[in-house]
Design a protein around this motif. Structure first.
Motif, PDB file in Angstrom:
ATOM      1  N   LEU A   1       0.827  -1.209   0.000  1.00 12.64           N
ATOM      2  CA  LEU A   1       0.000   0.000   0.000  1.00 12.64           C
ATOM      3  C   LEU A   1       0.858   1.254   0.000  1.00 12.64           C
ATOM      4  CD1 LEU A   1      -2.866  -0.952   2.487  1.00 12.64           C
ATOM      5  CD2 LEU A   1      -2.758  -1.238   0.014  1.00 12.64           C
ATOM      6  N   ALA A   2       1.963   1.235   0.720  1.00 17.59           N
ATOM      7  CA  ALA A   2       2.843   2.404   0.763  1.00 17.59           C
ATOM      8  C   ALA A   2       3.439   2.687  -0.609  1.00 17.59           C
ATOM      9  CB  ALA A   2       3.952   2.185   1.794  1.00 17.59           C
ATOM     10  N   VAL A   3       3.821   1.653  -1.327  1.00 17.65           N
ATOM     11  CA  VAL A   3       4.366   1.837  -2.669  1.00 17.65           C
ATOM     12  C   VAL A   3       3.308   2.429  -3.596  1.00 17.65           C
ATOM     13  CG1 VAL A   3       5.228   0.615  -4.705  1.00 17.65           C
ATOM     14  CG2 VAL A   3       6.120   0.064  -2.435  1.00 17.65           C
ATOM     15  N   ALA A   4       2.083   1.949  -3.487  1.00 12.70           N
ATOM     16  CA  ALA A   4       1.006   2.495  -4.313  1.00 12.70           C
ATOM     17  C   ALA A   4       0.769   3.966  -3.999  1.00 12.70           C
ATOM     18  CB  ALA A   4      -0.273   1.691  -4.091  1.00 12.70           C
ATOM     19  N   ALA A   5       0.784   4.321  -2.710  1.00 10.15           N
ATOM     20  CA  ALA A   5       0.591   5.721  -2.331  1.00 10.15           C
ATOM     21  C   ALA A   5       1.735   6.579  -2.848  1.00 10.15           C
ATOM     22  CB  ALA A   5       0.487   5.836  -0.811  1.00 10.15           C
ATOM     23  N   LEU A   6       2.954   6.059  -2.804  1.00  5.94           N
ATOM     24  CA  LEU A   6       4.101   6.812  -3.301  1.00  5.94           C
ATOM     25  C   LEU A   6       3.985   7.055  -4.802  1.00  5.94           C
ATOM     26  CD1 LEU A   6       6.864   8.066  -2.686  1.00  5.94           C
ATOM     27  CD2 LEU A   6       7.888   5.814  -3.107  1.00  5.94           C
ATOM     28  N   ALA A   7       3.491   6.069  -5.536  1.00  6.75           N
ATOM     29  CA  ALA A   7       3.317   6.232  -6.977  1.00  6.75           C
ATOM     30  C   ALA A   7       2.310   7.337  -7.286  1.00  6.75           C
ATOM     31  CB  ALA A   7       2.863   4.907  -7.598  1.00  6.75           C
ATOM     32  N   VAL A   8       1.232   7.398  -6.536  1.00  6.09           N
ATOM     33  CA  VAL A   8       0.242   8.462  -6.733  1.00  6.09           C
ATOM     34  C   VAL A   8       0.835   9.810  -6.352  1.00  6.09           C
ATOM     35  CG1 VAL A   8      -2.012   9.332  -5.981  1.00  6.09           C
ATOM     36  CG2 VAL A   8      -1.694   6.892  -6.400  1.00  6.09           C
ATOM     37  N   TRP A   9       1.613   9.839  -5.275  1.00  8.14           N
ATOM     38  CA  TRP A   9       2.238  11.089  -4.827  1.00  8.14           C
ATOM     39  C   TRP A   9       3.116  11.687  -5.924  1.00  8.14           C
ATOM     40  CZ3 TRP A   9       2.074  14.106  -0.432  1.00  8.14           C
ATOM     41  CH2 TRP A   9       3.107  15.044  -0.276  1.00  8.14           C
ATOM     42  N   ARG A  10       3.853  10.860  -6.614  1.00 11.17           N
ATOM     43  CA  ARG A  10       4.785  11.347  -7.634  1.00 11.17           C
ATOM     44  C   ARG A  10       4.052  11.876  -8.862  1.00 11.17           C
ATOM     45  NH1 ARG A  10       9.712   7.070  -7.954  1.00 11.17           N
ATOM     46  NH2 ARG A  10      10.776   8.867  -8.856  1.00 11.17           N
ATOM     47  N   ARG A  11       2.756  11.570  -8.951  1.00  4.78           N
ATOM     48  CA  ARG A  11       1.985  12.054 -10.088  1.00  4.78           C
ATOM     49  C   ARG A  11       1.321  13.405  -9.829  1.00  4.78           C
ATOM     50  NH1 ARG A  11       0.489   8.758 -14.287  1.00  4.78           N
ATOM     51  NH2 ARG A  11       1.397   6.677 -14.247  1.00  4.78           N
ATOM     52  N   GLY A  12       1.344  13.885  -8.577  1.00  4.00           N
ATOM     53  CA  GLY A  12       0.777  15.227  -8.405  1.00  4.00           C
ATOM     54  C   GLY A  12       0.042  15.460  -7.126  1.00  4.00           C
ATOM     55  N   HIS A  13      -1.259  15.728  -7.182  1.00  6.01           N
ATOM     56  CA  HIS A  13      -2.054  16.354  -6.138  1.00  6.01           C
ATOM     57  C   HIS A  13      -1.913  15.684  -4.774  1.00  6.01           C
ATOM     58  CE1 HIS A  13      -4.114  19.262  -8.597  1.00  6.01           C
ATOM     59  NE2 HIS A  13      -4.366  18.337  -9.504  1.00  6.01           N
ATOM     60  N   VAL A  14      -1.723  16.528  -3.753  1.00  5.33           N
ATOM     61  CA  VAL A  14      -1.678  16.044  -2.375  1.00  5.33           C
ATOM     62  C   VAL A  14      -2.985  15.360  -2.006  1.00  5.33           C
ATOM     63  CG1 VAL A  14      -1.550  16.765   0.039  1.00  5.33           C
ATOM     64  CG2 VAL A  14       0.015  17.755  -1.642  1.00  5.33           C
ATOM     65  N   LEU A  15      -4.106  15.972  -2.383  1.00  3.76           N
ATOM     66  CA  LEU A  15      -5.398  15.420  -1.975  1.00  3.76           C
ATOM     67  C   LEU A  15      -5.671  14.063  -2.609  1.00  3.76           C
ATOM     68  CD1 LEU A  15      -7.829  18.462  -1.797  1.00  3.76           C
ATOM     69  CD2 LEU A  15      -6.436  17.405  -0.025  1.00  3.76           C
ATOM     70  N   ALA A  16      -5.078  13.807  -3.755  1.00  4.02           N
ATOM     71  CA  ALA A  16      -5.238  12.481  -4.347  1.00  4.02           C
ATOM     72  C   ALA A  16      -4.620  11.423  -3.449  1.00  4.02           C
ATOM     73  CB  ALA A  16      -4.601  12.456  -5.738  1.00  4.02           C
ATOM     74  N   VAL A  17      -3.440  11.723  -2.909  1.00  4.28           N
ATOM     75  CA  VAL A  17      -2.783  10.783  -2.002  1.00  4.28           C
ATOM     76  C   VAL A  17      -3.575  10.655  -0.702  1.00  4.28           C
ATOM     77  CG1 VAL A  17      -0.620  10.205  -0.854  1.00  4.28           C
ATOM     78  CG2 VAL A  17      -0.590  11.442  -3.005  1.00  4.28           C
ATOM     79  N   VAL A  18      -4.056  11.787  -0.196  1.00  5.91           N
ATOM     80  CA  VAL A  18      -4.830  11.766   1.045  1.00  5.91           C
ATOM     81  C   VAL A  18      -6.073  10.901   0.878  1.00  5.91           C
ATOM     82  CG1 VAL A  18      -6.189  13.173   2.637  1.00  5.91           C
ATOM     83  CG2 VAL A  18      -3.955  13.986   1.828  1.00  5.91           C
TER      84      VAL A  18
END
Length: 697
Positions: A513-530
């Motif tokens: 799950l952490a790796v998936a969240a990191l992948a989303v983080w590198r794509r942009g919006h903070v709220l998307a990761v949240v």
């Protein structure tokens, strides 16, 4: 001079504000009706309900609200004033009760509310506070319903797990709380009632409040501890959390969201039986000290985030908060230090508040806490308790997983940006960081270091909601989609029934799950990761919420039938200074270790006991170290041997030794006819006998 009577003032207030406030009273009335129905169903009498509600309303809320308005200028809404007023009313009540009980006149506690109301009726300059001159807004009806729903959930949860449970099978620590209420009903300063001569190194102000309520209303302490006492505290805390969210987030939507995250979002549990806990606020009755402290702390935080701090009101709250729960003043001091350290040119009030907090913290530790009740610096103690002994790298890795789980709940903090430098939000973040740090760096034989994390929960939630509002927005559809993907991912990698032994097998699903969240983080919006992180927490949150209102299997009865009747008989036929001896020390006598959380003799008799249960004594916790406190034997083995000899091998010498050496007047035990020859039998039922000794001093 003709004085305007308060009744007419209240009538005019109701009429003038009826349209503005009327819609907000409906959910409050409905929750009140639910509480009444639940308490009646659980055996509370109409008389106790009416008297309790009257005392809380007229003896606490009314004078507390008037003083709060006079000292602080009041809040923006009626809900804020009433919730903060209740907190302030409790604080004033405790400060009034302690000297009143110390001089042997507990009902003198009523002098303060009577004097306050009389002053606000008779002094022209004070009368305006009946109208609440600071009120400028109302809680929107939809928000009032949300907050009422949270309180209703607390009521249903309590009804399922306490109110509807027989006293003998209720949560095991409740007799301890009840024993301390009995101690504060009769003694100030108090001592530990379950072990004669042991100091009470504990946060005991909530028991003074419950003792005062019992004296004034005539309600049994058992009814207050097991039913009525803490619900108003919990309800007012919900309101003040929402008020803080509204102040810092700029809308009642932020306030409702902060309350929702505080009470209903929990860290993901991907492996069955392995909980990297974010702690739950549902300790309404399980920990009266935490509930009382949470309300007072919320009032303190509400006072501090105002544009102007009123020091008299803050000092009163801090004075009582120091004795309400030991976790809160250190957290507050950490938050204030964060403000002062980061904002070196911050207003002087933050430095003054830090100094005031430090002063009350020192006084509390010198006067009340002494030895610290076993709390120690012990990095990774929380993980060690969950996993047993482990290497430092392994424990550090598991702690990292724990922190990831906390980010799933409060990841919105990442969206604060420059708002994180605002003093009020720095205060929230400092409190939150201190709570997490204490859970990681401190240890306690009963894992009480986790109360620091629970205490910080509302303020991390407020900061997280403010971060979501401050971050660049994403569409609701995208956020919902990501949250759904997160929930699905958590369900996909969850491994129920896995052997939790090898840490790698537990860490693996969280790492995915952490790796998936990191992948989303590198794509942009903070709220998307949240949104994705919050989605990870949703399945566990749903399970936990459902468990809170799901009846448990039939509980094992820890207290024999007849014990309450015997205890009350002894209370009614003895003096508060009498000492009781008992051979009842362990809940499960056949266990390899003694579960010495045995407190109902002192709880039901309201008398000090020579030796009953020593689990929470300072002499026990101070010797526990890293082992369980249940493995620690009683500190004075000679006293324990003399005590038990009078019951197991009674002789005239053994029994009289208790009277002459220890001042024992009464014996409380099971059915032991062999004692009849050496002590006077005064009471007996199917399970319990009470004997009187010829000389107790």
């Amino acid at each position: 001079m003709t004085l305007a009577p308060p009744a007419s003032t209240l009538v005019r207030l109701t009429m003038s504000r009826g349209r503005r406030l009327g819609s907000g009273w409906a959910p409050a009335a409905l929750v009140g009706a639910l509480a009444v129905a639940v308490f009646l169903w659980c055996g509370v009498s109409w008389r106790d309900l009416v008297v309790f509600a009257g005392y809380v309303g007229v003896g606490l809320v009314l004078p507390g609200t008037l003083l709060w308005r006079a000292l602080t200028g009041g809040g923006r809404s009626m809900a804020e004033d009433l919730a903060a007023g209740l907190a302030f009313g409790y604080a004033v009540e405790v400060l009034a009760y302690l000297p009143a009980r110390a001089v042997g006149q507990p009902l003198l506690v009523l002098v303060v509310p009577v004097a306050v109301v009389a002053a606000f009726v008779g002094v022209p300059r004070l009368r305006r506070h009946w109208r609440g001159p600071g009120l400028r807004e109302r809680v929107p009806p939809w928000c009032a319903w949300v907050l009422a729903g949270i309180v209703a959930f607390l009521i249903v949860w309590s009804a399922v797990h306490l109110y509807g449970v027989p006293v003998g099978a209720a949560y095991g620590d409740l007799p301890y709380h009840l024993a301390l209420v009995g101690e504060l009903r009769h003694h100030v300063p108090p001592a530990l009632p379950v072990v004669l001569g042991e100091p009470l190194s504990y946060h005991w102000f909530v028991y003074a409040e419950l003792a005062a309520t019992s004296w004034v209303t005539g309600i049994e302490p058992l009814t207050l501890v097991y039913r009525l006492g803490t619900l108003p505290m919990a309800a007012a805390t919900v309101v003040l959390v929402a008020v803080l969210g509204r102040r810092l987030g700029g809308s009642w939507g932020a306030g409702a969201a902060a309350a929702g995250v505080t009470y209903f979002l929990f860290s993901p549990e991907l492996v069955e039986g392995v909980v990297f806990s974010s702690r739950s606020m549902f300790t309404v009755w399980a920990s009266p000290t935490q509930t009382f402290g949470a309300l007072l702390f919320a009032a303190v935080m509400t006072s501090l985030v105002r544009r102007r701090v009123r020091w008299a009101a803050l000092a009163v709250l801090l004075a009582v908060l120091g004795g309400a729960k030991a976790t809160y003043l250190p957290l507050l001091l950490a938050g204030l230090i964060a403000v002062v350290a980061v904002r070196r040119r911050a207003e002087r009030r933050w430095l003054v508040a830090a100094g005031l907090t430090l002063g009350f913290l020192v006084v509390a530790h010198v006067v009340l806490y002494g030895g610290g009740q076993g709390t120690r610096v012990d990095p990774f103690a929380t993980m060690r308790a969950l996993w047993g002994q482990g290497t430092i790298p392994t424990l550090a890795l598991l702690t990292g997983v724990h922190l990831f789980c906390l980010v799933c709940v409060w990841g919105g903090v990442a969206g604060l940006g420059r708002r994180a430098l605002e003093p009020p939000l720095l205060l929230m973040l400092g409190v939150g960081a201190a709570g997490i740090g204490a859970a990681v760096l401190l240890g306690h034989p009963a894992q009480s270091q986790l109360y620091f994390l629970e205490a910080a929960r509302p303020y991390l939630s407020i900061a997280a909601v403010c971060g979501v509002l401050a971050a660049p927005p994403v569409s609701w559809a995208r956020a919902a989609c990501l949250a759904g993907l997160g929930a699905g991912g958590a369900l996909l990698v969850a491994t129920p029934g896995i052997d939790a032994g090898p840490p790698a097998r537990v860490v693996a699903p969280y790492a995915v799950l952490a790796v998936a969240a990191l992948a989303v983080w590198r794509r942009g919006h903070v709220l998307a990761v949240v949104a994705l992180l919050a989605g990870y927490a949703l399945p566990t949150s749903v399970r936990v919420i459902a468990a809170h209102v799901t009846p448990e299997e039939r509980r094992h009865r820890l207290i024999p039938k007849g014990s309450l009747a015997a205890g009350r008989w002894l209370r009614d036929h003895s003096s508060p200074g009498d000492v009781v001896a008992t051979d009842l020390h362990c809940h499960h006598p056949r266990w390899k270790v003694c579960d010495s959380r045995h407190f109902y003799v002192s709880a039901f008799t309201e008398r000090r006991v020579l030796v009953e249960g020593w689990a929470y004594a300072e002499s026990t916790l101070a010797r526990a170290g890293t082992r369980s406190y249940l493995e620690v034997p009683y500190a004075d083995q000679d006293r324990l041997a003399a005590n038990d000899a009078a019951f197991t091998t009674p002789t005239a010498q053994n029994v009289q030794r208790l009277a002459t050496r220890y001042g024992v007047r009464w014996l409380y035990t099971g059915i032991r006819p062999e004692l009849d020859a050496y002590a006077r039998l005064r009471f007996r039922n199917a399970t319990t006998s009470v004997y009187e000794l010829s000389s107790g001093r």
